[in-house]
Design a protein around this motif. Structure first.
Motif, short mmCIF file in Angstrom:
data_model
loop_
_atom_site.label_atom_id
_atom_site.label_comp_id
_atom_site.label_asym_id
_atom_site.label_seq_id
_atom_site.Cartn_x
_atom_site.Cartn_y
_atom_site.Cartn_z
N ILE A 108 0.83 -1.14 -0.04
CA ILE A 108 -0.05 0.24 -0.28
C ILE A 108 1.08 1.31 -0.12
O ILE A 108 1.72 1.42 1.04
N PRO A 109 0.71 1.99 -1.74
CA PRO A 109 1.55 3.42 -0.96
C PRO A 109 1.19 4.02 -0.16
O PRO A 109 0.33 4.39 0.02
N PRO A 110 2.00 5.11 0.26
CA PRO A 110 1.73 6.02 1.46
C PRO A 110 0.96 6.81 0.87
O PRO A 110 0.77 7.58 -0.36
N THR A 111 -0.34 7.29 1.45
CA THR A 111 -1.28 8.12 0.95
C THR A 111 -1.24 9.59 2.06
O THR A 111 -1.94 10.81 1.10
N GLY A 112 -0.57 9.76 2.74
CA GLY A 112 -0.46 11.02 3.65
C GLY A 112 -1.25 11.66 4.54
O GLY A 112 -1.02 12.58 5.26
N ARG A 113 -2.42 10.45 5.34
CA ARG A 113 -3.49 10.66 5.97
C ARG A 113 -2.54 10.24 7.29
O ARG A 113 -2.04 9.23 7.43
N THR A 114 -3.36 11.23 8.24
CA THR A 114 -3.20 10.90 9.61
C THR A 114 -3.98 9.89 10.46
O THR A 114 -5.29 10.39 10.36
N VAL A 115 -4.28 8.72 10.80
CA VAL A 115 -5.25 7.96 11.10
C VAL A 115 -5.27 7.67 12.51
O VAL A 115 -3.87 7.54 13.46
N SER A 116 -6.24 7.63 13.48
CA SER A 116 -6.17 6.57 14.64
C SER A 116 -6.86 5.60 14.15
O SER A 116 -7.69 5.24 13.71
N VAL A 117 -6.25 4.15 14.79
CA VAL A 117 -6.95 2.65 14.49
C VAL A 117 -6.89 2.03 15.88
O VAL A 117 -5.41 2.17 17.06
N ASN A 118 -7.87 0.74 16.08
CA ASN A 118 -8.03 -0.02 17.26
C ASN A 118 -6.90 -0.90 16.95
O ASN A 118 -6.91 -1.41 15.97
N ALA A 119 -5.83 -1.40 18.32
CA ALA A 119 -4.97 -2.94 17.95
C ALA A 119 -5.29 -3.37 18.62
O ALA A 119 -5.35 -3.04 20.09
N VAL A 120 -4.92 -4.34 19.04
CA VAL A 120 -4.47 -5.01 20.56
C VAL A 120 -3.03 -5.63 20.49
O VAL A 120 -2.62 -6.50 19.21
N SER A 121 -2.47 -6.00 20.93
CA SER A 121 -0.75 -6.62 21.32
C SER A 121 -1.11 -7.69 22.17
O SER A 121 -1.27 -7.80 23.75
N ILE A 122 -0.22 -9.13 21.63
CA ILE A 122 -0.39 -10.54 23.25
C ILE A 122 0.84 -10.42 23.08
O ILE A 122 1.29 -10.79 21.78
N GLY A 123 1.83 -10.87 24.14
CA GLY A 123 2.43 -11.34 24.83
C GLY A 123 2.60 -12.61 24.72
O GLY A 123 1.80 -12.57 26.30
N SER A 124 2.35 -13.67 24.95
CA SER A 124 2.86 -15.03 25.43
C SER A 124 4.59 -15.21 25.85
O SER A 124 5.19 -14.88 25.13
N PHE A 125 4.24 -16.22 26.97
CA PHE A 125 5.40 -16.32 27.74
C PHE A 125 5.58 -18.06 28.00
O PHE A 125 4.60 -18.84 28.24
N ARG A 126 6.91 -18.53 28.29
CA ARG A 126 7.44 -19.34 28.42
C ARG A 126 8.43 -19.20 30.25
O ARG A 126 9.41 -18.24 30.01
N HIS A 127 7.80 -20.05 31.13
CA HIS A 127 8.78 -19.50 32.25
C HIS A 127 9.30 -21.34 32.63
O HIS A 127 9.49 -22.15 32.35
N THR A 128 11.10 -21.02 32.56
CA THR A 128 11.59 -22.13 33.08
C THR A 128 12.05 -21.79 34.40
O THR A 128 12.54 -20.51 35.00
N SER A 129 12.53 -22.95 35.21
CA SER A 129 12.85 -22.83 36.93
C SER A 129 14.33 -23.53 36.41
O SER A 129 13.98 -25.04 36.48
N THR A 130 15.42 -22.73 37.60
CA THR A 130 16.48 -23.37 37.74
C THR A 130 17.13 -23.05 38.70
O THR A 130 17.79 -22.22 39.31
#
Length: 165
Positions: A108-130
């Motif tokens: 998608i080429p640049p449009t020059g428009r300023t936008v606000s949009v909804n997003a969701v970020s999800i970080g998933s983790f693994r734990h180890t114990s020593t």
């Protein structure tokens, strides 16, 4: 909830925030990579682009993300939810589409428009114990965008539909 679990949740929230800031605010790919699991998935779901594994993520961030970040890119957190293995942020993302964004809107080429949009970020983790020491690593970081809303706000939805007709 025990204090140990609460502290674990605070730790993974801090890891997620460090990775996010390293990529989207500081452009510091190496800092972002230090918290990733070897098989981590880093993905922007709206454009179905991303990478898996440290070297592929390094390439993706270095070539497709960091040099193409809009100068006015801003994330505003609306809510945060976390448990022992996940941190989820609901965000409002604002930027000017002043350059190509292969990590978000490939082709998608640049449009020059300023936008606000909804997003969701999800970080998933693994734990180890020593020997009682718990190490937490990011196994997946996904940002899901409302692609149709974003394309409409940028004024390219009609153009894309016409091109397919």
């Amino acid at each position: 909830m025990t204090m140990e679990i609460q502290q674990l949740m605070w730790r993974i929230e801090a890891i997620r925030d460090t990775v996010h800031a390293a990529v989207f605010a500081d452009g510091d790919v190496e800092t972002a990579l230090t918290s990733l699991d070897a098989g981590c998935v880093f993905q922007t779901v709206a454009g179905s682009v991303g990478a898996t594994g440290i070297e592929d993520i390094r390439r993706f961030l270095t070539e497709d993300v960091v040099p193409h970040l809009p100068g006015d890119l801003a994330f505003r957190r609306v809510s945060k939810t976390s448990d022992q293995r996940r941190v989820t942020h609901e965000l409002i993302v604002t930027f000017t589409h002043d350059r190509e964004l292969p990590w978000l809107l490939p082709g998608i080429p640049p449009t020059g428009r300023t936008v606000s949009v909804n997003a969701v970020s999800i970080g998933s983790f693994r734990h180890t114990s020593t020997l009682g020491h718990v190490t937490s690593r990011l196994t997946a970081y996904r940002i899901m965008w409302d692609r149709l809303d974003l394309l409409e706000r940028l004024g390219v939805l009609d153009r894309l539909a016409a091109a397919k007709a």
